[in-house]
Structure formats: structure tokens, C-alpha cells
Write an enzyme that holds these catalytic residues in place. Structure first.
Site, PDB file in Angstrom:
ATOM      1  N   SER A 141      -7.667  -3.750   3.555  1.00  0.00           N
ATOM      2  CA  SER A 141      -7.499  -2.474   2.850  1.00  0.00           C
ATOM      3  C   SER A 141      -8.208  -1.371   3.635  1.00  0.00           C
ATOM      4  CB  SER A 141      -8.085  -2.564   1.439  1.00  0.00           C
ATOM      5  OG  SER A 141      -8.099  -1.273   0.856  1.00  0.00           O
TER       6      SER A 141
ATOM      7  N   HIS B 282      -3.070  -2.846   3.846  1.00  0.00           N
ATOM      8  CA  HIS B 282      -3.035  -2.307   2.486  1.00  0.00           C
ATOM      9  C   HIS B 282      -3.542  -0.867   2.489  1.00  0.00           C
ATOM     10  CE1 HIS B 282      -2.998  -2.829  -1.900  1.00  0.00           C
ATOM     11  NE2 HIS B 282      -4.158  -2.201  -1.932  1.00  0.00           N
TER      12      HIS B 282
ATOM     13  N   ASP C 162      -4.445   2.277   0.208  1.00  0.00           N
ATOM     14  CA  ASP C 162      -4.729   2.712  -1.168  1.00  0.00           C
ATOM     15  C   ASP C 162      -4.590   4.211  -1.315  1.00  0.00           C
ATOM     16  OD1 ASP C 162      -7.189   0.198  -1.179  1.00  0.00           O
ATOM     17  OD2 ASP C 162      -5.472   0.287  -2.541  1.00  0.00           O
TER      18      ASP C 162
ATOM     19  N   MET D 259      -4.876   7.337  -3.730  1.00  0.00           N
ATOM     20  CA  MET D 259      -5.512   7.706  -5.009  1.00  0.00           C
ATOM     21  C   MET D 259      -5.456   9.221  -5.183  1.00  0.00           C
ATOM     22  SD  MET D 259      -8.870   5.303  -4.619  1.00  0.00           S
ATOM     23  CE  MET D 259      -8.713   3.536  -4.456  1.00  0.00           C
TER      24      MET D 259
ATOM     25  N   HIS E  78      -0.217   1.171  -1.851  1.00  0.00           N
ATOM     26  CA  HIS E  78      -0.581   0.910  -3.249  1.00  0.00           C
ATOM     27  C   HIS E  78      -0.781   2.263  -3.923  1.00  0.00           C
ATOM     28  CE1 HIS E  78      -3.918  -0.821  -6.126  1.00  0.00           C
ATOM     29  NE2 HIS E  78      -2.833  -0.418  -6.782  1.00  0.00           N
TER      30      HIS E  78
ATOM     31  N   MET F 203      -1.908   4.507  -6.562  1.00  0.00           N
ATOM     32  CA  MET F 203      -2.730   4.677  -7.751  1.00  0.00           C
ATOM     33  C   MET F 203      -2.700   6.168  -8.081  1.00  0.00           C
ATOM     34  SD  MET F 203      -5.828   2.137  -6.650  1.00  0.00           S
ATOM     35  CE  MET F 203      -5.385   2.266  -4.923  1.00  0.00           C
TER      36      MET F 203
ATOM     37  N   MET G 295      -4.753  -6.509 -10.232  1.00  0.00           N
ATOM     38  CA  MET G 295      -6.024  -5.854  -9.912  1.00  0.00           C
ATOM     39  C   MET G 295      -7.165  -6.727 -10.411  1.00  0.00           C
ATOM     40  SD  MET G 295      -5.211  -3.220  -8.243  1.00  0.00           S
ATOM     41  CE  MET G 295      -6.894  -2.638  -8.047  1.00  0.00           C
TER      42      MET G 295
ATOM     43  N   ASP H 221      -5.977  -7.959  -5.717  1.00  0.00           N
ATOM     44  CA  ASP H 221      -6.506  -6.755  -5.082  1.00  0.00           C
ATOM     45  C   ASP H 221      -7.833  -6.310  -5.704  1.00  0.00           C
ATOM     46  OD1 ASP H 221      -5.233  -3.329  -4.704  1.00  0.00           O
ATOM     47  OD2 ASP H 221      -6.852  -4.439  -3.716  1.00  0.00           O
TER      48      ASP H 221
END
Ligand code: DX5
Ligand code: ZN
Length: 227
Positions: free
Chosen positions: A12, A37, A39, A41, A70, A72, A146, A186
Site C-alpha cells: 500500500s 494498492h 489508497d 481518501m 481503493h 475511500m 477492511m 486490507d
């Protein structure tokens, strides 16, 4: 989801040194890692702001890893075109952003991702029961379980998640679709608990701080393949 039917390690990037991204990415390229990965956000869905499509686009030419975005973010549908154009190979979104509010029905998000030939995942928070996403199983490629509250790297693994992995593994097997849907875990994955999540049924392990904060990230990733 992968060649030798073993588990996949997905470093990640959130845990990487952002002042040194190209070199951090090279470490992942030079390891046995197969996925990266990413992330995303937005400080709405989670109380943190990470990076956007411009970063993904800029690192894309520097890696052949499978880019796993991913999302979010509170409105995943609006973010799809930018990440598809940035070169994502897979996009997962949180079911909590679509139900019960239904900003965009999950099927529209799934169809848009699939229509662009990307793999599609649905992510569920630790407190979200699997049954919320059961009706979408036939349309997706992976489930993101998660094992921390989404928003930050470096958190501790929530132990009850092990039971969640094995129960989802069993349901998929009972439905005879286990080979069609990968289970991604994750958050809080370390060398000491990776084997437990693999034994519980996880196919893809997202690993942030354990890799990037380690003495030798390449070695740590490769060790995770040898478990
Ligand atoms: C948390 C992210 C995770 C996190 C993993 O919201 O979705 O991917 O970056 O980092 P570690 O492995 O440090 O928990
Ligand atoms: Zn993540």
C-alpha cells in the site's frame, strides 16, 4: 486472480515516503509483489486526505504492477473517469457510500468499471456485514475486507476480521463462486499475522507500514510470499 493460485501481496503506497515515490515504487517493482494498492481518501468518507489521480497517472509509466485503486471517497462514481484514465487496473469502492443513501446505485458504479475493462471490487468496513454486498457478488471480481477502520495506515489488525474472512470464504464456496471472487484483506497486515489471514481464506494481502517502514521492503514483501 493470479498465476500460481497462491496469495498476492499488494504493497500500500500510502505508507511510502511521498518525497521519494519513484524509488519506493521501484522497490515494489523489484520485489515479488504483483499488485500495488493505492489508497484514495477525500477527507469526507474518511478523516484523511491522501493523493489523487494525478499521482496515479504520474507513477503509471514507472511500474507494470497491477494498480489497485481503493476509493475511500464519499462519491466514488464521480471519481471513476479520472482513475480509469490514470491507468488503474482495478477499482474498489465502499458499499457504505452507496447504501442506504444510494448516491449512485452500486450497479452503475460496477458497470462503469467493468465496461472499461477494469477489475471491480467492493469494500466493506469492519462493522459492515457481508450480507450488504451479497446481491452484487455475481458482478464483481474481489471483496475488500477492511481489517482496520479505513482512513490511516499503521493501525492494528482487528482480530474479529479473521472470522469474517473465513465465513465469507465458506459462503462463496457454498455458492460455488469461490474461484470467481478474490478476497482481499486490507489493514494491519504484518509478518506475524499474514499466515493467519491466508489460512482463513485471504487471497490478496494489502500491506502498508510493515513493508515501507521495514529495513528492507523488498525482503519483507518476498518473505510474505514464502509464508
Ligand atoms: C487504510 C487503507 C489501508 C492501509 C494499509 O484505510 O485502506 O490500505 O493503507 O496500511 P497498513 O498495512 O499500515 O495498515
Ligand atoms: Zn486500502
Amino acid at each position: 486472480m493470479n498465476k500460481n493460485n497462491n496469495h498476492i501481496i499488494a504493497p500500500s503506497l500510502l505508507a511510502a515516503d511521498f518525497a521519494n515515490l519513484k524509488n519506493e515504487l521501484k522497490l515494489c517493482n523489484d520485489s515479488k509483489a504483483e499488485w500495488l494498492h493505492l489508497d484514495i481518501m477525500d477527507q469526507q468518507f474518511v478523516p484523511n486526505l491522501s493523493f489523487g489521480p494525478a499521482v496515479v497517472k504520474s507513477i503509471r509509466p514507472h511500474s507494470n504492477l497491477f494498480f489497485d485503486v481503493h476509493l475511500m471517497v464519499s462519491n466514488p462514481f464521480d471519481m471513476l473517469p479520472a482513475f480509469i484514465n490514470a491507468g488503474a487496473d482495478a477499482i474498489s469502492f465502499h458499499i457504505e457510500t452507496t447504501e442506504p443513501r444510494f448516491t449512485f446505485p452500486p450497479k452503475i458504479i460496477i458497470n462503469t468499471i467493468k465496461k472499461n475493462n477494469l477489475r471491480c471490487g467492493i469494500a466493506i468496513k469492519p462493522s459492515t456485514p457481508f450480507k450488504v454486498i451479497e446481491k452484487y457478488l455475481s458482478f464483481i471480481d474481489y471483496i475488500v475486507i477492511m481489517s482496520v477502520e479505513p482512513g490511516f495506515g499503521g493501525q492494528s489488525f482487528i482480530p474479529s476480521t479473521l472470522e469474517k474472512i473465513s465465513s465469507i470464504d465458506k459462503i462463496l464456496k457454498d455458492k460455488k463462486i469461490r474461484d470467481k471472487i478474490a478476497i482481499q484483506i486490507d489493514g494491519g497486515i504484518k509478518l506475524h499475522n499474514a499466515k493467519d489471514v491466508i489460512d482463513a481464506g485471504a487471497d490478496i494481502l494489502v500491506v502498508g507500514s510493515e513493508v515501507f517502514k521495514s529495513e528492507n521492503p523488498i525482503e519483507t514483501i518476498n518473505e510474505m510470499y514464502n509464508l
